[in-house]
Design a protein around this motif. Structure first.
Motif, PDB file in Angstrom:
ATOM      1  N   GLY A 340       7.311   9.074 -31.802  1.00 24.32           N
ATOM      2  CA  GLY A 340       6.498  10.111 -31.187  1.00 24.32           C
ATOM      3  C   GLY A 340       6.306   9.422 -29.559  1.00 24.32           C
ATOM      4  N   VAL A 341       5.500  10.071 -28.743  1.00 23.94           N
ATOM      5  CA  VAL A 341       5.107   9.607 -27.530  1.00 23.94           C
ATOM      6  C   VAL A 341       3.685   9.422 -27.323  1.00 23.94           C
ATOM      7  CG1 VAL A 341       7.284  10.585 -26.549  1.00 23.94           C
ATOM      8  CG2 VAL A 341       5.224  11.853 -26.548  1.00 23.94           C
ATOM      9  N   SER A 342       3.485   8.805 -26.144  1.00 23.25           N
ATOM     10  CA  SER A 342       1.753   8.880 -25.818  1.00 23.25           C
ATOM     11  C   SER A 342       1.965   9.921 -24.371  1.00 23.25           C
ATOM     12  CB  SER A 342       1.275   7.619 -25.052  1.00 23.25           C
ATOM     13  OG  SER A 342       0.853   6.782 -26.371  1.00 23.25           O
ATOM     14  N   ILE A 343       0.753  10.541 -24.539  1.00 23.12           N
ATOM     15  CA  ILE A 343       0.352  11.456 -23.261  1.00 23.12           C
ATOM     16  C   ILE A 343      -0.954  11.229 -22.654  1.00 23.12           C
ATOM     17  CG2 ILE A 343       0.200  13.991 -22.835  1.00 23.12           C
ATOM     18  CD1 ILE A 343       1.836  14.628 -25.213  1.00 23.12           C
ATOM     19  N   TYR A 344      -0.980  11.570 -21.376  1.00 24.42           N
ATOM     20  CA  TYR A 344      -2.248  10.900 -20.579  1.00 24.42           C
ATOM     21  C   TYR A 344      -3.360  12.254 -21.055  1.00 24.42           C
ATOM     22  CZ  TYR A 344      -0.420   7.050 -18.166  1.00 24.42           C
ATOM     23  OH  TYR A 344      -0.063   5.892 -17.610  1.00 24.42           O
ATOM     24  N   ASP A 380     -13.252   8.522 -24.264  1.00 21.19           N
ATOM     25  CA  ASP A 380     -11.940   8.441 -24.630  1.00 21.19           C
ATOM     26  C   ASP A 380     -11.030   7.371 -24.085  1.00 21.19           C
ATOM     27  OD1 ASP A 380     -12.358  10.508 -26.819  1.00 21.19           O
ATOM     28  OD2 ASP A 380     -12.049  12.065 -25.387  1.00 21.19           O
ATOM     29  N   GLU A 381      -9.967   7.106 -24.764  1.00 24.06           N
ATOM     30  CA  GLU A 381      -8.926   6.413 -24.359  1.00 24.06           C
ATOM     31  C   GLU A 381      -8.355   7.497 -23.181  1.00 24.06           C
ATOM     32  OE1 GLU A 381      -8.286   3.249 -24.550  1.00 24.06           O
ATOM     33  OE2 GLU A 381      -9.823   2.983 -26.007  1.00 24.06           O
ATOM     34  N   THR A 382      -7.484   6.713 -22.242  1.00 23.74           N
ATOM     35  CA  THR A 382      -6.653   7.217 -21.251  1.00 23.74           C
ATOM     36  C   THR A 382      -5.480   8.324 -21.623  1.00 23.74           C
ATOM     37  OG1 THR A 382      -5.386   5.467 -20.663  1.00 23.74           O
ATOM     38  CG2 THR A 382      -7.362   5.992 -19.286  1.00 23.74           C
ATOM     39  N   THR A 383      -4.926   7.774 -23.006  1.00 25.14           N
ATOM     40  CA  THR A 383      -3.816   8.277 -23.556  1.00 25.14           C
ATOM     41  C   THR A 383      -4.102   8.766 -24.970  1.00 25.14           C
ATOM     42  OG1 THR A 383      -2.996   6.380 -24.442  1.00 25.14           O
ATOM     43  CG2 THR A 383      -2.367   7.092 -22.288  1.00 25.14           C
ATOM     44  N   VAL A 384      -3.429   9.755 -25.469  1.00 24.58           N
ATOM     45  CA  VAL A 384      -3.654  10.067 -26.983  1.00 24.58           C
ATOM     46  C   VAL A 384      -1.961   9.908 -27.483  1.00 24.58           C
ATOM     47  CG1 VAL A 384      -3.286  12.430 -26.243  1.00 24.58           C
ATOM     48  CG2 VAL A 384      -4.049  12.007 -28.419  1.00 24.58           C
ATOM     49  N   ASP A 385      -1.784   9.525 -28.463  1.00 31.85           N
ATOM     50  CA  ASP A 385      -0.545   9.278 -29.436  1.00 31.85           C
ATOM     51  C   ASP A 385      -0.370  10.849 -29.999  1.00 31.85           C
ATOM     52  OD1 ASP A 385      -0.304   6.879 -28.278  1.00 31.85           O
ATOM     53  OD2 ASP A 385      -0.674   6.111 -30.310  1.00 31.85           O
TER      54      ASP A 385
END
Length: 453
Positions: A340-344, A380-385
């Motif tokens: 997968g990828v991380s998204i801001y 929240d973190e700046t990114t979500v997986d």
């Protein structure tokens, strides 16, 4: 007679001066003149006798001592060498010459055939920068066909990080490694092969693992010049035989591959068949002492290749129409599985909706995630997986593209991006994609990380 000798000596000196007075210094860099002196043995004051044949290699103490504390101690320490020659039987001539050229010029031609011997030489003479170059070369050259050889060399030279990265490569591509036509795993020592077999992360069918064990043991028989009988194979496998999880094999495969051989005793075969037909109960004496595990393998560890060094929020990168698409292309130095990828997330708050797609080099969509909805609240973190429904095989040195098509709020975004990311046993290279329509590139933008194994 004295006069004739003087004239002859003067002419000989003039001839030598003519040989070396072709103005090879002018217009040359320091590295170029150093290399010229090394290659031609000009002004050399130390001779190495290297390799099994004792081949002569000329060098200069000043240059060597300026680059290595070991050479400094060798020539000027309390136990300094007093003669004009040093015997080095454990390093072959070509490797020594390559090593010296690096000391004189800081340039080196590393090849698969010389890298480990060159690393050994650099370690022996405490030239850490060359050790690092060799290690970096190996990291980028790891693939399914050579990873076990590199693993064995890393074990031999106590390169723990490289050793761990080799295991990561094997665990991520277990079937391909164990089915490689080159059978590179046959180069592993008993210790390394045993560590491989006992891991839950070895992601291959047990039949494949069993056949690799047979091939490894047969190679050991060849090296020892003994018959490849089942008795000898069992002796050479030793305790490793009990790391093969026979109860996890397909029953038909066990019958065809194992039951008609003498690798296992009759009682061991019977116990495996009993394991096929029922789960053993506590106190079941019929399986007491059974040594073959039935614990499933395939425990997958997921790693992250992060592109950006800095994260900012809200200034750029927001989506106001359906055509805004962020994209980045990447390739990997070895086969990996992309999960997968991380998204801001939105910045400072809000909601973003859209989709993520993965394309191969022919622009065929390999997988996609639709109807994504990403929120952001305080803390929240700046990114979500975001993970795909299953992993996608990314082949070595091929180019792929991840796209992210979103609508909604402004978002965080990355800056100070890296063209190459040193991952776990892999180097991932990024480049700008023509599919991008929203300012994402190597240096800045969206899609901050890839999730892989």
């Amino acid at each position: 007679m004295l006069c004739i000798t003087k004239i002859y000596g003067r002419k000989l000196l003039e001839r030598k001066m003519d040989d070396t007075s072709n103005d090879w210094q002018s217009g040359k860099s320091l590295a170029e003149t150093n290399l010229y002196m090394l290659d031609n043995g000009l002004g050399s004051d130390i001779t190495f006798f290297v390799g099994n044949k004792g081949e002569r290699v000329l060098a200069h103490k000043f240059m060597l001592t300026s680059r290595s504390q070991v050479f400094y101690a060798m020539f000027y320490g309390q136990l300094a060498e007093t003669g004009q020659g040093v015997i080095i039987p454990d390093i072959e001539a070509e490797v020594m010459k390559t090593f010296l050229r690096f000391l004189y010029t800081e340039e080196v031609d590393i090849t698969p055939d010389t890298v480990m011997a060159l690393m050994y030489t650099a370690k022996k003479y405490a030239v850490q920068i060359l050790v690092d170059k060799c290690r970096d070369y190996l990291e980028t050259e790891i693939n399914n066909d050579n990873v076990c050889t590199i693993l064995e060399q890393a074990h031999l030279f106590d390169e723990q990080n490289l050793r761990n990265n080799c295991f990561t490569t094997i665990f991520s591509n277990s079937t391909d490694v164990l089915k490689s036509p080159l059978k590179d795993y046959q180069n592993l020592c008993y210790t390394c092969f045993k560590e491989l077999l006992q891991s839950d992360k070895l992601r291959a069918r047990e039949e494949t693992i069993f056949m690799a064990c047979l091939n490894w043991a047969e190679e050991q028989c060849r090296l020892k010049d003994i018959d490849t009988s089942d008795t000898n194979l069992r002796d050479l496998l030793g305790d490793m035989l009990f790391l093969i999880r026979f109860p996890n094999m397909d029953q038909r495969a066990f019958t065809e591959l194992v039951s008609n051989r003498k690798l296992l005793t009759t009682d061991e075969k019977l116990a495996v068949y009993q394991q096929f037909n029922r789960s053993p109960r506590d106190g079941d004496v019929t399986l007491m002492g059974f040594r073959f595990s039935s614990k499933p393998r395939n425990s997958t560890e997921i790693f992250r290749a992060s592109r950006f060094k800095d994260v900012f929020g809200g200034m750029i990168d927001f989506w106001d129409n359906d055509n805004d698409c962020d994209a980045i292309s990447f390739s990997a130095s070895r086969d990996i599985n992309l999960f997968g990828v991380s998204i801001y997330r939105p910045f400072p708050d809000g909601i973003i909706r859209g989709c993520v797609k993965l394309y191969d080099e022919t622009n065929w969509c390999m997988t996609k995630l639709y109807n994504l909805e990403i929120l952001c609240i305080d803390g929240d973190e700046t990114t979500v997986d975001k993970k795909f429904k299953g992993s996608v095989k990314i082949h070595q040195n091929r180019w792929y593209t991840v796209t992210q098509q979103m609508q909604g709020s402004k978002s965080f975004y990355g800056m100070n991006g890296q063209k190459q990311v040193q991952g776990k046993g892999v180097v991932i290279t990024f480049r700008r994609s023509p599919m991008d329509k929203n300012k994402t590139n190597v240096e800045s933008g969206q899609i901050p990380a890839l999730l892989y194994s």
